[in-house]
Every structure is written in C-alpha cells, then in structure tokens.
Design a protein around this motif. Structure first.
Motif, short mmCIF file in Angstrom:
data_model
loop_
_atom_site.label_atom_id
_atom_site.label_comp_id
_atom_site.label_asym_id
_atom_site.label_seq_id
_atom_site.Cartn_x
_atom_site.Cartn_y
_atom_site.Cartn_z
N SER A 83 0.85 -1.19 0.00
CA SER A 83 0.00 0.00 0.00
C SER A 83 0.89 1.25 0.00
O SER A 83 2.10 1.15 0.24
CB SER A 83 -0.90 0.03 1.26
OG SER A 83 -0.07 0.09 2.41
N GLY A 84 0.25 2.40 -0.22
CA GLY A 84 0.98 3.66 -0.06
C GLY A 84 1.37 3.85 1.40
O GLY A 84 2.43 4.37 1.72
N THR A 85 0.48 3.43 2.28
CA THR A 85 0.74 3.53 3.73
C THR A 85 2.01 2.75 4.09
O THR A 85 2.89 3.25 4.80
CB THR A 85 -0.47 2.94 4.51
OG1 THR A 85 -1.64 3.67 4.11
CG2 THR A 85 -0.29 3.03 6.00
N LEU A 105 5.13 4.53 2.92
CA LEU A 105 5.52 5.63 3.82
C LEU A 105 6.21 5.08 5.07
O LEU A 105 7.21 5.62 5.54
CB LEU A 105 4.28 6.44 4.23
CG LEU A 105 3.69 7.36 3.15
CD1 LEU A 105 2.27 7.78 3.52
CD2 LEU A 105 4.57 8.59 2.92
N PHE A 135 -3.55 13.02 4.58
CA PHE A 135 -4.21 11.80 5.02
C PHE A 135 -3.53 11.27 6.29
O PHE A 135 -2.35 11.54 6.53
CB PHE A 135 -4.08 10.77 3.89
CG PHE A 135 -4.97 9.57 4.02
CD1 PHE A 135 -6.33 9.69 4.18
CD2 PHE A 135 -4.43 8.29 3.96
CE1 PHE A 135 -7.15 8.58 4.29
CE2 PHE A 135 -5.23 7.17 4.06
CZ PHE A 135 -6.59 7.31 4.23
N SER A 140 -2.33 8.48 6.96
CA SER A 140 -1.14 7.63 6.72
C SER A 140 0.15 8.43 6.71
O SER A 140 1.20 7.90 7.10
CB SER A 140 -1.27 6.92 5.36
OG SER A 140 -2.39 6.10 5.34
N THR A 141 0.10 9.68 6.24
CA THR A 141 1.31 10.50 6.16
C THR A 141 1.88 10.70 7.56
O THR A 141 3.08 10.52 7.79
CB THR A 141 0.99 11.87 5.51
OG1 THR A 141 0.05 11.70 4.45
CG2 THR A 141 2.24 12.55 5.00
N ILE A 148 3.31 16.61 0.62
CA ILE A 148 2.48 15.76 -0.25
C ILE A 148 2.05 16.56 -1.47
O ILE A 148 2.02 17.78 -1.45
CB ILE A 148 1.25 15.16 0.47
CG1 ILE A 148 0.04 16.13 0.46
CG2 ILE A 148 1.52 14.76 1.89
CD1 ILE A 148 -1.27 15.38 0.52
N ASP A 173 5.36 12.47 -0.23
CA ASP A 173 4.17 11.62 -0.29
C ASP A 173 3.51 11.86 -1.65
O ASP A 173 2.78 12.83 -1.85
CB ASP A 173 3.22 11.96 0.87
CG ASP A 173 2.00 11.04 0.90
OD1 ASP A 173 1.66 10.46 -0.15
OD2 ASP A 173 1.36 10.93 1.96
N ALA A 227 1.41 9.82 -3.06
CA ALA A 227 0.28 8.87 -3.15
C ALA A 227 -0.68 9.26 -4.28
O ALA A 227 -1.27 8.40 -4.93
CB ALA A 227 -0.47 8.81 -1.82
N GLN A 228 -0.82 10.59 -4.49
CA GLN A 228 -1.79 11.04 -5.48
C GLN A 228 -1.15 11.51 -6.78
O GLN A 228 -1.86 11.96 -7.68
CB GLN A 228 -2.62 12.19 -4.88
CG GLN A 228 -3.30 11.80 -3.58
CD GLN A 228 -4.25 12.87 -3.06
OE1 GLN A 228 -4.51 13.87 -3.71
NE2 GLN A 228 -4.78 12.65 -1.87
N SER A 275 0.90 5.49 -4.14
CA SER A 275 -0.22 4.60 -3.82
C SER A 275 -0.86 4.10 -5.11
O SER A 275 -1.06 4.86 -6.05
CB SER A 275 -1.27 5.34 -2.99
OG SER A 275 -2.47 4.57 -2.93
N HIS A 286 -3.82 2.33 -4.68
CA HIS A 286 -5.14 1.98 -4.13
C HIS A 286 -6.20 2.19 -5.21
O HIS A 286 -5.99 2.96 -6.14
CB HIS A 286 -5.40 2.91 -2.92
CG HIS A 286 -6.65 2.59 -2.18
ND1 HIS A 286 -7.85 3.24 -2.42
CD2 HIS A 286 -6.90 1.69 -1.21
CE1 HIS A 286 -8.78 2.76 -1.62
NE2 HIS A 286 -8.23 1.82 -0.87
N LYS A 295 -6.97 5.58 -6.68
CA LYS A 295 -5.93 6.35 -7.38
C LYS A 295 -6.04 6.12 -8.90
O LYS A 295 -6.78 5.26 -9.35
CB LYS A 295 -4.54 5.94 -6.86
CG LYS A 295 -4.38 6.13 -5.35
CD LYS A 295 -4.62 7.57 -4.93
CE LYS A 295 -4.34 7.83 -3.46
NZ LYS A 295 -5.26 7.18 -2.52
N GLY A 354 -2.11 -1.30 -3.11
CA GLY A 354 -0.73 -1.40 -3.58
C GLY A 354 -0.02 -0.07 -3.44
O GLY A 354 -0.65 0.97 -3.24
N TYR A 404 -9.66 16.69 3.10
CA TYR A 404 -9.22 16.16 4.38
C TYR A 404 -9.72 17.05 5.51
O TYR A 404 -9.78 18.27 5.36
CB TYR A 404 -7.70 16.16 4.48
CG TYR A 404 -6.98 15.34 3.46
CD1 TYR A 404 -7.27 13.98 3.31
CD2 TYR A 404 -6.00 15.90 2.66
CE1 TYR A 404 -6.59 13.22 2.38
CE2 TYR A 404 -5.31 15.14 1.73
CZ TYR A 404 -5.61 13.80 1.59
OH TYR A 404 -4.94 13.06 0.68
#
Ligand SMILES: Cc1ncc(COP(=O)(O)O)c(C=O)c1O
Length: 380
Positions: A55-57, A60, A82, A84-85, A127, A153, A155-156, A177, A179, A182, A189, A321
């Motif tokens: 995952s992205g999590t 990180l 998020f 997770s960051t 991020i 980060d 992720a996006q 990420s 996910h 995304k 993933g 967020y």
C-alpha cells in the motif's frame, strides 16, 4: 443519472495478466509481474530504485524506517493530508510539526517551512495534493541547507511532473499509492522510490523482513540471515499483474482524465474570475496526472448548498481532508484548532468533485450541466 465520487477503471487487460500470474505458480513479491511493473515505471519516469509495497501507507512506513525516524526526531508536514502520512512517523516515535498550506495549491507552504526547523528536525514530508506537485526545488534547497531528509508523499501524483521531472524523482525517498481510488489501481498497492544509491541495499533488507534474502536470490550467498529491522513490505505478484495492465495503459488513462480536468477548469474558472470561489493554480512548470479536482468556496454556507444540491441530483461530491492538527488524535497530541488558522479555514470551504477515468466516457456532460445549474442558483 447517478454519478459516484470514484469508480474503478479496467483497461480490459487485467484478467489476462492476473490469470497469467496465478498460473505461473509464483504469487509472492518480487516475481515476474513485479519486475515488469518496476521496469515500466523506471523506463517511463526515470525513478531511482523501486520497491513495490502492499500500500501507499506501507511505502511511507518503510520510508520512515529507512530514514531511521525515531523518538526525539521532528518531521515537518502539512496538516492537510491523510492519516497515513502522519502515522508513518508517529508509529516510530517522532513528533509531527504541522505546517500551513498554500491555498493556491493546498500543498505545504514552502515559505513557512524554515521557521519550523529546529535542531531536532530530521525530515520534511510534503504531499502532492490532488496530484499537483509541491514546490520541490525550494523544499530540496531547504533540505540541503539544513541536512534534512525529504520523503515526498506522492500517493496522489503518479505521472505528474514538476519542471520536467516526474514527481518522486527529486526527493531522497518517495511513496506512491496504487489503491483503487488512485489513477492506477492494484486494488491495494504502493511503491517506495529510493533515490539515494547508498540506501538501496538496506532498503532491500527492510522490505524482506530484515533479511538479506536478496543476496541469496542473486546468488551471492547460499543462506539468508537476519541483518536489520524490517517488515513484509512486498506486493503480491497477482496484484502486480493487475497494476501492470493499468500502467501499460498509463497514457490512455491520463488523457481520459485530462478531459475531466479541462471540463471542470472551464466551468469553475468563470466563477473564480468573478471572485466567488477558487480552484488550484496550475503553473507552466506543472504537468498534472489529473488525479482530482477541488474547489474552495467563498463561504461554508455556499459550499454546503453546492454539495446538498448535487446530492439531490445524485452527484457525489465530498469535503477534502479534515486537518490533522484539529482531528481527535491531533488534539490528543496537544495541537489546538487555532494553531493553523489558514489550513482550518480553507479546508472547511473545500469540496472535491467526482473524478474517475470512466467519467470521461460517460457522465461528464451531465456533471458539468448539473454543476453549472447549481452554481448559477447559488451565485446569480
Ligand atoms: C496523501 C496520501 N498519503 C497516503 C495515502 C495512503 O495510501 P494507501 O491507501 O495506498 O495506503 C493516501 C491514500 O489515500 C493519500 O491520499
């Protein structure tokens, strides 16, 4: 016509590759589809070493372990991100130092980072919100000046570019990420990119539960042993097969999503020009991956009205967020709502619009017409 906020997109090749992976008899990490994905990512965007993660999590967290983040360290990050960051660093005992955002991008305000740096600062953790790249030249210059590590980060922002460089190629480490929410979807993933050559071997150990199994696989050793801390930061080959289908079609997916950005930009720019709301400011040196689109309304009431009128039309739009510093865990850690007044204010007025690849094929005109009606009702 119902418009969800997000919907997975299949290229049509996923089943073929997933079946191939299942039939190969090797389903764990670092097998053939993992290597194919790494190869396609490297050739397309020129990253350093790539580690596919669950995952992205997890990416990180693996990055935090690699950077040796621990008790007594401070990490500067935006509050508008998020969980997770921030979890990636508090899990290892570090203290988050929240920085305000720049409302024209909703990314960390690079002009406010330096005043937060102390002798305890170890890392800057920016991020790329909505896939819009943060100002990496300024962040890297600060990191060099104060000998800090930068973990971006991303992720996006897979496939976004800043000054001709792919997001994730400039920092010491970057987390992506894949996910299902995304642009490129493995279900669950992620990937950790390591751009510091001397950290690469250790990253392989961390990914493989702290063992030097990689040296056995490459024929250097006959038995592997426990050499470091670590965890299981591996993506299954079956999910990598799914991701391979998506990344092979990166340009098609990106161009479809580009149509959505263009349509939203056209509609909302006219209202932004009247001073009613604001949208993200894309500079010439930004190339978007078209992950998401957000709007900051002039008042909370207008934001609420926009969202509720869209709900009546069965179009899903969400808030962004909730800032971390004023979330229950942030308050428990001792932060106060008024610590970051700008972030608090803009986050309260921000709306994210429905955004998924298939919207470009069906529903986009309906979305634009419905939003246009709602905006005209609110503002005229
Ligand atoms: C900024 C940011 N960081 C990290 C993550 C976590 O990624 P994942 O869901 O793959 O664990 C997300 C996911 O939404 C995210 O938006």
């Amino acid at each position: 016509m119902k418009i969800p906020f997000n919907k997975v997109y299949n290229t049509g090749e996923e089943e073929k590759y997933v079946l191939e992976s299942i039939r190969s008899g090797s389903h764990c990490g670092n097998h053939s589809f993992c290597r194919k994905v790494i190869d396609i990512m490297q050739k397309k965007h020129g990253f350093g070493e790539i580690f596919l993660t669950p995952s992205g999590t997890a990416a990180l967290e693996m990055g935090a372990v690699l950077a040796d983040i621990g008790p007594g360290d401070e990490v500067i990050l935006p509050s508008f991100t998020f969980s997770s960051t921030v979890n990636a660093i508090i899990l290892f005992g570090a203290k988050p130092i929240f920085c305000e955002v720049d409302p024209s991008t909703m990314n960390i305000d690079v002009m406010k980072i330096e005043e937060l740096i102390t002798s305890k600062t170890k890392m800057i953790l920016p991020i790329d919100y909505a896939g819009l790249p943060c100002d990496m030249d300024k962040i890297m210059a600060l990191a060099n000046k104060y000998s800090l590590i930068v973990m971006q980060d991303c992720a996006q922002s897979y496939g976004s570019y800043y000054k001709g460089k792919a997001c994730g190629t400039q920092p010491h480490i970057a987390a992506f990420s894949f996910h299902e929410t995304k642009n490129y979807n493995a279900g669950e993933g992620g990937a950790l990119v390591v751009n510091v050559e001397r950290w690469v071997e250790r990253a392989h150990f961390l990914q493989e539960k702290g063992t030097d199994r990689r040296l056995v696989l490459s024929g250097v050793k006959s038995k592997y042993s426990w050499v470091d801390k670590g965890s299981s930061y591996l993506l299954s080959d079956v999910l990598a097969a799914m991701l391979y289908a998506q990344l092979k079609n990166e340009d098609i997916i990106k161009s479809k999503r580009g149509l959505i950005t263009k349509a939203y930009q056209k509609l909302f720019t006219s209202f932004a020009n009247l001073g009613k709301l604001s949208i993200f400011q894309v500079q010439e040196h930004h190339e978007l991956n078209h992950h998401a689109f957000w709007v900051i309304f002039d008042t909370i009431d207008n934001k609420e009205e926009f969202m509720s009128k869209l709900r009546e039309k069965e179009i899903a739009a969400y808030i962004g967020y909730l800032p971390l510093h004023s979330s229950p865990k942030g308050i428990e850690l001792g932060y106060k709502v008024e610590d970051l007044p700008l972030t608090e204010d803009v986050a309260n007025r921000l709306v994210r619009l429905p955004f998924y690849t298939g919207l470009a094929d069906s529903g986009l005109d309906h979305c634009i017409n419905s939003m246009s009606q709602v905006l005209n009702k609110i503002y005229n």
